[in-house]
Design a protein around this motif. Structure first.
Motif, PDB file in Angstrom:
ATOM      1  N   HIS A  93       0.853  -1.189   0.000  1.00  0.00           N
ATOM      2  CA  HIS A  93       0.000   0.000   0.000  1.00  0.00           C
ATOM      3  C   HIS A  93       0.892   1.243   0.000  1.00  0.00           C
ATOM      4  O   HIS A  93       1.566   1.544   0.994  1.00  0.00           O
ATOM      5  CB  HIS A  93      -0.916   0.014   1.221  1.00  0.00           C
ATOM      6  N   VAL A  94       0.893   1.939  -1.114  1.00  0.00           N
ATOM      7  CA  VAL A  94       1.670   3.176  -1.229  1.00  0.00           C
ATOM      8  C   VAL A  94       0.853   4.307  -0.639  1.00  0.00           C
ATOM      9  O   VAL A  94      -0.280   4.568  -1.069  1.00  0.00           O
ATOM     10  CB  VAL A  94       2.028   3.471  -2.697  1.00  0.00           C
ATOM     11  N   ARG A 115      13.521  12.578  -9.367  1.00  0.00           N
ATOM     12  CA  ARG A 115      13.825  11.834  -8.146  1.00  0.00           C
ATOM     13  C   ARG A 115      12.519  11.678  -7.364  1.00  0.00           C
ATOM     14  O   ARG A 115      11.822  12.658  -7.106  1.00  0.00           O
ATOM     15  CB  ARG A 115      14.888  12.566  -7.325  1.00  0.00           C
ATOM     16  N   VAL A 116      12.197  10.424  -7.020  1.00  0.00           N
ATOM     17  CA  VAL A 116      10.904  10.112  -6.410  1.00  0.00           C
ATOM     18  C   VAL A 116      11.122   9.452  -5.055  1.00  0.00           C
ATOM     19  O   VAL A 116      11.942   8.537  -4.923  1.00  0.00           O
ATOM     20  CB  VAL A 116      10.087   9.164  -7.315  1.00  0.00           C
ATOM     21  N   THR A 117      10.393   9.914  -4.062  1.00  0.00           N
ATOM     22  CA  THR A 117      10.406   9.300  -2.736  1.00  0.00           C
ATOM     23  C   THR A 117       9.039   8.666  -2.490  1.00  0.00           C
ATOM     24  O   THR A 117       8.016   9.353  -2.575  1.00  0.00           O
ATOM     25  CB  THR A 117      10.709  10.343  -1.645  1.00  0.00           C
ATOM     26  N   VAL A 118       9.045   7.370  -2.211  1.00  0.00           N
ATOM     27  CA  VAL A 118       7.796   6.626  -2.031  1.00  0.00           C
ATOM     28  C   VAL A 118       7.696   6.148  -0.580  1.00  0.00           C
ATOM     29  O   VAL A 118       8.637   5.544  -0.055  1.00  0.00           O
ATOM     30  CB  VAL A 118       7.730   5.416  -2.986  1.00  0.00           C
ATOM     31  N   LYS A 119       6.549   6.420   0.042  1.00  0.00           N
ATOM     32  CA  LYS A 119       6.262   5.908   1.384  1.00  0.00           C
ATOM     33  C   LYS A 119       5.194   4.827   1.249  1.00  0.00           C
ATOM     34  O   LYS A 119       4.218   4.999   0.510  1.00  0.00           O
ATOM     35  CB  LYS A 119       5.783   7.024   2.300  1.00  0.00           C
ATOM     36  N   PHE A 120       5.383   3.708   1.967  1.00  0.00           N
ATOM     37  CA  PHE A 120       4.489   2.574   1.761  1.00  0.00           C
ATOM     38  C   PHE A 120       4.450   1.673   2.998  1.00  0.00           C
ATOM     39  O   PHE A 120       5.313   1.733   3.877  1.00  0.00           O
ATOM     40  CB  PHE A 120       4.968   1.748   0.561  1.00  0.00           C
ATOM     41  N   GLU A 172       4.031  -0.209  10.148  1.00  0.00           N
ATOM     42  CA  GLU A 172       5.229   0.598   9.877  1.00  0.00           C
ATOM     43  C   GLU A 172       5.209   1.147   8.451  1.00  0.00           C
ATOM     44  O   GLU A 172       4.963   0.415   7.493  1.00  0.00           O
ATOM     45  CB  GLU A 172       6.484  -0.251  10.073  1.00  0.00           C
ATOM     46  N   VAL A 173       5.480   2.436   8.322  1.00  0.00           N
ATOM     47  CA  VAL A 173       5.595   3.079   7.013  1.00  0.00           C
ATOM     48  C   VAL A 173       7.069   3.153   6.634  1.00  0.00           C
ATOM     49  O   VAL A 173       7.885   3.711   7.363  1.00  0.00           O
ATOM     50  CB  VAL A 173       4.982   4.490   7.024  1.00  0.00           C
TER      51      VAL A 173
END
Length: 413
Positions: A38-39, A60-65, A72-73
């Motif tokens: 799950h992004v 430049r891409v930062t992905v949290k998931f 925990e993310v």
């Protein structure tokens, strides 16, 4: 969901959405398709200035998931390389099939090359986690910055030690490309040409014509001998056509898959090694392309000329070791073979010194490639601004006599 410098989209026809990056995270973490990813957030920013990747857009891409039922993310950085017709060289992107070529290098060639070198753990480029060609074309790869890699400052050029390290890596790459050819046969048709391509002759003759005129004028202003300037007269109107002829594939000679754009901006360094980036104009042919392109464009002032022969010999030594290690069936070229091949293709050094090397030496000037090749008065003044820089004058003071003594400026029949 947030974005820096670009708007996010919920449209599946665009890569700027959470759904697109689920597969990226799975590939990165080696998570199976049955495991839910799950992004929760995507942040996008330009990875480089517009001139750095002029046949593509870099982000430049930062992905949290979150993975599975975990609360925990996690956060991971990625680089997205996007095809766009809006950047300089948009037409060239299609004519040279740069994205399909680069995807094939990342998906097919590099994994095979690295398998040849698995006992030594050699890696040639970043991990590619996802590629798409429809309805949009992007390449998503790991962000090497997070692995401790970084670019070197380009205007001063690379030291002798760093140049030797790069050429060691290039020799391994070239050797692996030879083994791949032995095992799989000829490279695909698209890899018969790189940035020197007959498909671009009309456009590139028009581009290089004013560059050549400004170059000859700069040599006159710097009081180089008349015989040197006159040697360049014969290239008027056919400088690019001559380069195409010079780099036609000769199947009787030693050939490799060239990176094709081997300069400092396409190299990443860390304490543990070197990575090669940007394989968009890779091509199969004379190794002199990579050798001249790298040494002329990326080495420090004194290294470029004073250590040129040493670097060619160093590359050859590493090539012999690499081909021997990989048990190549192809006859291993002698040092004389490599030296003669470089001599045959030496005019590339001159071509680079009137364009690519200017970009490397003068980062202070905002690069405008359209203006660089413009035949307008504004174009003349723009090119003249490069030649006014001490770094460029110092380069010409050393490189032009070097090319003259080597015979690189004389047109080969």
């Amino acid at each position: 969901m947030t974005s820096n410098g670009a708007e996010l989209s919920g449209d599946a026809q665009c890569w700027r959405n959470a759904k697109f990056f689920e597969d990226v995270v799975r590939a990165d973490l080696n998570v199976g398709a049955s495991e839910q990813v799950h992004v929760v957030d995507v942040q996008i920013a330009n990875a480089t200035a517009k001139v750095e990747g002029y046949m593509s857009l870099m982000h430049r891409v930062t992905v949290k998931f979150r993975v599975g039922s975990a609360e925990e993310v996690q956060t991971r950085p990625y680089v997205v390389k996007e095809k766009s017709s809006k950047v300089f060289g948009g037409d060239f992107v299609e004519k040279l099939a740069v994205f399909s070529k680069e995807i094939e290098v990342y998906d097919k060639f590099l994994p095979a090359y690295e398998e040849f070198w698995k006992d030594e753990g050699v890696k040639f480029g970043p991990r590619v986690l996802k590629t798409t060609t429809a309805p949009f074309t992007v390449i998503v790869m790991e962000d090497l910055k997070s692995k401790g890699f970084s670019m070197k400052q380009r205007s001063e050029g690379l030291s002798l030690e760093l140049c030797e390290q790069v050429l060691c890596k290039v020799a391994k790459f070239h050797a692996a490309s030879v083994i791949y050819y032995e095992q799989n046969g000829p490279y695909p048709e698209d890899f018969k040409e790189g940035f020197i391509s007959k498909k671009l002759t009309e456009d590139m003759e028009a581009y290089y014509a004013p560059l050549l005129e400004s170059y000859i004028q700069a040599l006159e202003d710097l009081e180089f001998p008349l015989e040197v300037r006159k040697a360049l007269d014969c290239y008027r109107g056919k400088i690019y056509s001559y380069m195409c002829k010079l780099f036609e594939l000769d199947p009787t000679k030693f050939n490799v898959l060239n990176h094709g754009d081997l300069w400092v901006n396409n190299l990443q360094f860390s304490e543990t090694g070197i990575m090669l980036l940007d394989y968009q104009i890779a091509f199969y042919g004379s190794p002199s392309m990579d050798l001249l392109y790298f040494i002329i464009n990326s080495s420090a002032l004194d290294v470029r000329t004073d250590k040129f022969d040493h670097l060619i010999a160093h590359y050859h030594n590493e090539l012999v070791k690499s081909l021997t290690t990989l048990n190549a069936k192809t006859p291993i070229p002698t040092l004389q073979d490599i030296q003669e091949d470089v001599q045959q293709h030496g005019f590339l050094a001159c071509l680079l010194s009137m364009e690519g090397l200017l970009m490397m030496l003068v980062p202070e000037v905002e690069l405008d490639l359209a203006m660089l090749g413009s035949d307008t008065d504004a174009g003349v003044e723009y090119r003249k601004s490069f030649y006014s820089y001490p770094r460029v004058k110092s380069m010409l003071d050393k490189l032009v006599p070097f090319m003259w003594e080597k015979g690189y400026l004389k047109m080969k029949e």
